[in-house]
Design a protein around this motif. Structure first.
Motif, mmCIF file in Angstrom:
data_model
loop_
_atom_site.group_PDB
_atom_site.id
_atom_site.type_symbol
_atom_site.label_atom_id
_atom_site.label_comp_id
_atom_site.label_asym_id
_atom_site.label_seq_id
_atom_site.Cartn_x
_atom_site.Cartn_y
_atom_site.Cartn_z
ATOM 1 N N VAL A 273 -14.782 -28.458 33.492
ATOM 2 C CA VAL A 273 -14.477 -28.135 32.101
ATOM 3 C C VAL A 273 -14.333 -26.638 31.879
ATOM 4 C CG1 VAL A 273 -16.908 -28.086 31.394
ATOM 5 C CG2 VAL A 273 -15.129 -28.607 29.706
ATOM 6 N N TYR A 274 -15.054 -25.822 32.646
ATOM 7 C CA TYR A 274 -14.994 -24.373 32.457
ATOM 8 C C TYR A 274 -13.664 -23.808 32.949
ATOM 9 C CZ TYR A 274 -19.967 -25.111 31.757
ATOM 10 O OH TYR A 274 -21.179 -25.574 31.302
ATOM 11 N N ILE A 275 -13.233 -24.269 34.120
ATOM 12 C CA ILE A 275 -11.957 -23.791 34.661
ATOM 13 C C ILE A 275 -10.792 -24.282 33.805
ATOM 14 C CG2 ILE A 275 -10.387 -23.882 36.638
ATOM 15 C CD1 ILE A 275 -12.831 -24.007 38.452
ATOM 16 N N TYR A 276 -10.869 -25.551 33.418
ATOM 17 C CA TYR A 276 -9.791 -26.115 32.581
ATOM 18 C C TYR A 276 -9.678 -25.345 31.271
ATOM 19 C CZ TYR A 276 -7.038 -29.316 29.735
ATOM 20 O OH TYR A 276 -6.076 -29.850 28.918
ATOM 21 N N ASN A 277 -10.800 -25.119 30.611
ATOM 22 C CA ASN A 277 -10.777 -24.416 29.322
ATOM 23 C C ASN A 277 -10.364 -22.951 29.489
ATOM 24 O OD1 ASN A 277 -11.409 -26.598 27.697
ATOM 25 N ND2 ASN A 277 -13.610 -26.285 27.888
ATOM 26 N N LEU A 278 -10.693 -22.355 30.621
ATOM 27 C CA LEU A 278 -10.233 -20.992 30.885
ATOM 28 C C LEU A 278 -8.712 -20.955 30.958
ATOM 29 C CD1 LEU A 278 -10.669 -18.009 31.654
ATOM 30 C CD2 LEU A 278 -10.868 -18.762 34.042
ATOM 31 N N ASN A 279 -8.130 -21.900 31.690
ATOM 32 C CA ASN A 279 -6.672 -21.966 31.782
ATOM 33 C C ASN A 279 -6.051 -22.226 30.416
ATOM 34 O OD1 ASN A 279 -6.431 -21.512 34.574
ATOM 35 N ND2 ASN A 279 -6.890 -23.647 35.023
ATOM 36 N N LEU A 280 -6.690 -23.077 29.626
ATOM 37 C CA LEU A 280 -6.206 -23.384 28.281
ATOM 38 C C LEU A 280 -6.198 -22.132 27.411
ATOM 39 C CD1 LEU A 280 -7.284 -26.445 26.120
ATOM 40 C CD2 LEU A 280 -7.255 -24.163 25.142
ATOM 41 N N VAL A 281 -7.309 -21.405 27.398
ATOM 42 C CA VAL A 281 -7.432 -20.220 26.543
ATOM 43 C C VAL A 281 -6.454 -19.127 26.970
ATOM 44 C CG1 VAL A 281 -8.968 -18.309 25.912
ATOM 45 C CG2 VAL A 281 -9.824 -20.667 25.879
ATOM 46 N N VAL A 282 -6.345 -18.913 28.286
ATOM 47 C CA VAL A 282 -5.432 -17.869 28.778
ATOM 48 C C VAL A 282 -3.995 -18.212 28.403
ATOM 49 C CG1 VAL A 282 -4.472 -16.784 30.845
ATOM 50 C CG2 VAL A 282 -6.940 -17.139 30.654
ATOM 51 N N TYR A 283 -3.614 -19.467 28.580
ATOM 52 C CA TYR A 283 -2.234 -19.843 28.279
ATOM 53 C C TYR A 283 -1.950 -19.779 26.780
ATOM 54 C CZ TYR A 283 2.285 -22.073 28.591
ATOM 55 O OH TYR A 283 3.635 -22.321 28.507
ATOM 56 N N LEU A 284 -2.902 -20.240 25.974
ATOM 57 C CA LEU A 284 -2.690 -20.190 24.529
ATOM 58 C C LEU A 284 -2.653 -18.758 24.014
ATOM 59 C CD1 LEU A 284 -4.826 -23.165 23.155
ATOM 60 C CD2 LEU A 284 -2.351 -23.031 23.454
#
Length: 322
Positions: A273-284
């Motif tokens: 969940v941490y890596i996924y959310n990191l990718n989400l935040v960076v992309y957004l």
């Protein structure tokens, strides 16, 4: 089990006023000697498909299932597959109502079948001619913890040369669109039917990834070509979905796609969940800085994106975005 004479039952879903597209598809498909039947799920079209078929003398092999309302693609294909199961063919070939197969589309799948080392657990997909990225990426893989295929860690790595396939005509895919997918009816015992809760968008990825999870190998046959007579809304300008979203007047399709993709990733791709959310935040953040118009309307649309992501994470699917 190989594709043979009258062994394929075709399923397509249509709606609205799309006869000019559907007619071309039917005229091509009925010429294939391998096709046993064509099931059309009519999602409340604005005209009578039966009358058009009679007028054009295209009734042969065609079964029309009329719906009073638009069921969406997920339930539409579910009903179509269920109806096609009743026919005598051993295979189902899914086509969108604007997917025009090349004259050799089935024959080239048969060649791929004969050359395959693993005939029991392999399904095939024709190559959609607006999916050039499949060739560039040497197939379609679902990489863990990516958000819309974005990974900050992959971006930080040096680009590596993609290894070519042993056979460049065959691309391995973890998931593919409905349009062009051909699979044996026997696989339905393991994978079941499309999840109707998706309504529109990403239901095809969810459905075909289930095949992968059940041990099937999906092979895209690049010389089994399908022409998309009408390009997807965000492929018209050949640009990223989020960039197109800010230019669109009709936001419904974009929001459905975003919400459903996030749900798909939560179910299948979010192992950390941490890596996924990191990718989400960076992309957004990139979307906010690069794609979003710096005005009130741009900010409003950005907030709608965030809400769609929230709904996807909560698993709130269906035909409404709220």
């Amino acid at each position: 089990m190989l594709i043979s004479h009258k062994s394929v039952d075709v399923v397509t879903v249509t709606y609205g006023e799309r006869w000019k597209l559907l007619e071309k598809v039917i005229k091509r498909v009925i010429t294939f000697k391998e096709v046993n039947s064509i099931t059309i799920i009519n999602n409340a079209s604005t005209y009578s498909i039966e009358e058009k078929l009679t007028e054009k003398n295209l009734n042969e092999k065609v079964i029309v299932v009329n719906q009073n309302v638009n069921l969406g693609s997920a339930l539409g294909y579910k009903k179509g597959i269920q109806r096609a199961e009743l026919e005598k063919g051993k295979f189902i070939w899914l086509l969108d109502d604007d997917n025009l197969p090349d004259e050799n589309a089935i024959q080239n799948i048969i060649i791929a079948q004969k050359n395959s080392r693993d005939k029991e657990k392999t399904v095939y997909s024709s190559f959609r001619n607006d999916r050039e990225e499949l060739i560039r990426n040497n197939g379609q893989k679902l990489i863990e913890n990516t958000f819309f295929e974005f990974s900050i860690f992959e971006k930080m790595k040096k680009k590596k040369t993609v290894q070519s396939n042993i056979d460049p005509k065959i691309l391995s895919c973890d998931y593919v669109p409905y349009g062009g997918l051909m699979f044996p009816k026997a696989a339905l015992q393991e994978v079941g039917y499309p999840n109707e809760k998706f309504f529109l968008y990403v239901d095809d990825f969810d459905y075909t990834y289930r095949l992968t999870r059940k041990g099937y190998k999906i092979k895209c046959v690049t010389d089994s070509i399908i022409e998309d007579l009408e390009r997807s809304w965000f492929r018209v300008e050949k640009e990223p979905l989020f960039k197109s979203f800010f230019k669109a007047d009709d936001l419904y399709r974009g929001l459905m796609h975003i919400r459903n993709r996030v749900y798909f990733e939560e179910e299948n791709n979010n192992s950390n969940v941490y890596i996924y959310n990191l990718n989400l935040v960076v992309y957004l953040t990139f979307v906010f800085l690069k794609y979003m118009p710096k005005n009130a309307n741009g900010l409003k649309k950005y907030k709608l994106i965030l809400n769609a992501i929230k709904l996807g994470k909560k698993g709130k699917l269906g035909n409404e975005i709220k």
